[in-house]
Design a protein around this motif. Structure first.
Motif, mmCIF file in Angstrom:
data_model
loop_
_atom_site.group_PDB
_atom_site.id
_atom_site.type_symbol
_atom_site.label_atom_id
_atom_site.label_comp_id
_atom_site.label_asym_id
_atom_site.label_seq_id
_atom_site.Cartn_x
_atom_site.Cartn_y
_atom_site.Cartn_z
ATOM 1 N N GLN A 395 0.806 -1.221 0.000
ATOM 2 C CA GLN A 395 0.000 0.000 0.000
ATOM 3 C C GLN A 395 0.842 1.277 0.000
ATOM 4 O OE1 GLN A 395 -2.401 -1.910 3.445
ATOM 5 N NE2 GLN A 395 -3.732 -0.280 2.684
ATOM 6 N N VAL A 396 2.130 1.151 0.255
ATOM 7 C CA VAL A 396 2.977 2.332 0.422
ATOM 8 C C VAL A 396 3.004 3.234 -0.819
ATOM 9 C CG1 VAL A 396 5.378 3.083 0.748
ATOM 10 C CG2 VAL A 396 4.371 1.373 2.285
ATOM 11 N N PRO A 397 3.142 2.711 -2.037
ATOM 12 C CA PRO A 397 3.172 3.620 -3.195
ATOM 13 C C PRO A 397 1.929 4.483 -3.327
ATOM 14 C CG PRO A 397 4.031 1.475 -3.814
ATOM 15 C CD PRO A 397 3.464 1.319 -2.434
ATOM 16 N N SER A 398 0.759 3.918 -3.076
ATOM 17 C CA SER A 398 -0.459 4.723 -3.188
ATOM 18 C C SER A 398 -0.541 5.738 -2.053
ATOM 19 C CB SER A 398 -1.697 3.820 -3.198
ATOM 20 O OG SER A 398 -1.812 3.096 -1.987
ATOM 21 N N ILE A 399 -0.051 5.375 -0.866
ATOM 22 C CA ILE A 399 0.001 6.328 0.246
ATOM 23 C C ILE A 399 0.931 7.480 -0.111
ATOM 24 C CG2 ILE A 399 0.822 6.628 2.626
ATOM 25 C CD1 ILE A 399 -0.174 3.765 3.178
#
Length: 523
Positions: A395-399
């Protein structure tokens, strides 16, 4: 304000009770001579005031079978021992900052009466520096290979995936090499060490000054051991309730704090005019143009090349210290001139070396094969123990993309500096203190907070003061991270509080000794 509801508070408070270390029942610290390295820079006539020790504590305060570690301590004796109040423990933050030598620089932070009446005690917290450093690597080469793959502001798919993979590698090295200490690096563990040290130096109650992350140590101590808290000063505050309940939201708001500080810097630059080298035109518009330019390509100057990673890191670091603002402004103007070479102004500006926006690392360090790893990995060990991350690393890239829209300079940077690592950190079920925070100390905790602090934003200081059961907020109309030693009014109020328990009046707003782009008054 990030405060939890009151349901279950009584039960939570009961669960949080920890038996304090007892003076007399705790072995005393055995002070002795310090090494020459530890006292480097201390004038010969001052060496007599210093002594050092190592003090043994359990890795797990609830399970002696796991073994022990030694905490490194340095004491600067009170200058007027007949008027001595007790010991004053110090922590510089981090997490992972070495506090051992803090008493040596005590004359910078404290008024003379504090130095006269307290033994200043510095220590390296567990897993840090000389206190059994937590090490995930056995060789410097392994560390370099992992860390060099971490891009501060990754933009391409390859950079993003490589950075995320490096954090997974980091976690695996820690799982393999860090040992049992890895699961006992929370702030609660540090606070239980601190309470033992408090008793071991003979103090019935703790006097403490903590900066930055050290404010979480101070607030946790006040919440776990309110009746053992004598005088606690915390400068550059975290939001303890948010930090220990939602790591993702905490990091998001931290990025916003850097944006607030940056905006304040650019507005002040515009206000002071010629005193700021970046003031011509609109500093805000020029800065945004630079950032967007660097997202697409680096800028080449006579001294080398600057890319988005060095730019963001350099600006971030400069915001910590207002004394760096003039140099930051000069660097920004040099970069801006480099992308506008046809302008008339550019013809009059000589190419110059950058002062604070550095070129950063030039690849892997030049080491001998299998050279020992001498660093420590306490930063992530503490953060990932204290801050819960209920996300997967996927989920980090979208965050990062979302935070970048809110915080265009620091959103992506913050995501990949902190948030990307903890979801894959290998510590299992650390014993973490997550509140309640409203225990009443006999004397208010003094909370000091700058309006434009980048790393611990003013809103966090307000929340800290609101969450604690008994506190007094001292606000400072200042830039930079933390303020003790740089605002005489605050320093005097803190000195009276520490020595005589004189509580500062509420609602005060202090000024720093020197405002950005100004010089100190002569006198």
């Amino acid at each position: 304000m990030g405060l939890a509801g009151t349901a279950g508070t009584a039960a939570a408070a009961e669960d949080s009770v920890v038996k304090p270390a007892v003076v007399g029942a705790t072995a005393a610290v055995n002070w002795g001579a310090c090494s020459a390295d530890t006292l480097a820079g201390v004038p010969a006539d001052q060496v007599k005031f210093y002594s050092c020790a190592r003090y043994r504590v359990p890795i797990d305060h609830d399970n002696a079978a796991l073994g022990t570690i030694d905490i490194a301590l340095l004491k600067r004796a009170a200058r007027t021992p007949d008027k001595r109040v007790g010991s004053l423990f110090l922590n510089p933050g981090g997490p992972g900052g070495s506090g051992l030598r803090m008493p040596i620089s005590g004359q910078y932070y404290f008024q003379p009466q504090v130095l006269d009446r307290f033994d200043l005690v510095g220590f390296d917290p567990r897993g840090v520096g000389q206190s059994n450093p937590l090490r995930c690597f056995t060789t410097q080469e392994d560390a370099d290979e992992v860390f060099s793959a971490q891009i501060p502001v990754p933009l391409t798919r390859a950079q993003i995936s490589g950075t995320l993979a490096s954090y997974r590698d980091y976690g695996q090295f820690c799982k393999n090499n860090a040992g049992s200490l890895l699961n006992h690096m929370s702030t609660k563990d540090v606070v239980r060490d601190l309470d033992t040290l408090r008793a071991a130096v003979g103090d019935r109650k703790l006097s403490y000054v903590g900066f930055s992350y050290g404010t979480l140590i101070g607030s946790t101590y006040a919440s776990m051991f309110p009746k053992q808290s004598r005088a606690i000063v915390i400068d550059g505050n975290v939001d303890p309730a948010l930090r220990t309940s939602d790591g993702v939201e905490y990091d998001r708001e931290r990025a916003q704090g850097f944006e607030v500080s940056l905006d304040g810097f650019l507005k002040r630059c515009d206000q002071v005019g010629a005193k700021c080298a970046f003031s011509d035109g609109s500093p805000r518009a020029k800065f945004d143009e630079l950032r967007e330019y660097l997202r697409k390509q680096p800028i080449t100057l006579p001294g080398g090349t600057v890319d988005i990673n060095q730019f963001t890191g350099g600006v971030s670091g400069s915001l910590y210290s207002p004394s760096a603002f003039p140099s930051l402004a000069e660097d920004l103007q040099a970069l801006y001139t480099a992308i506008h070479p046809a302008g008339a102004q550019a013809q009059a500006v000589r190419p110059q070396q950058l002062k604070v926006i550095t070129k950063g690392k030039r690849g892997l360090a030049d080491q001998n094969p299998d050279s020992p790893y001498l660093g420590d990995d306490s930063y992530f060990a503490v953060n990932c123990s204290d801050k819960p991350f209920r996300i997967s690393q996927e989920q980090v890239p979208s965050i990062a993309a979302k935070w970048e829209r809110e915080s265009p300079t620091f959103g992506r940077y913050q995501t990949f500096a902190d948030t990307a690592g903890c979801p894959v950190w290998p510590a299992k079920r650390p014993d973490t203190y997550r509140g309640p925070w409203h225990a009443k100390t006999d004397v208010p905790v003094v909370v000091v907070s700058n309006y434009y602090d980048p790393a611990t934003r003013y809103k966090f200081g307000q929340r800290m003061a609101a969450e604690l059961g008994n506190s007094r907020l001292l606000s400072v109309d200042a830039f930079g991270h933390c303020i003790l030693g740089d605002a005489l009014g605050v320093d005097k109020a803190v000195a009276d509080y520490l020595t005589d328990l004189k509580v500062p009046a509420s609602g005060q707003v202090f000024q720093p000794n020197v405002q950005p782009f100004e010089t100190a008054a002569q006198g």
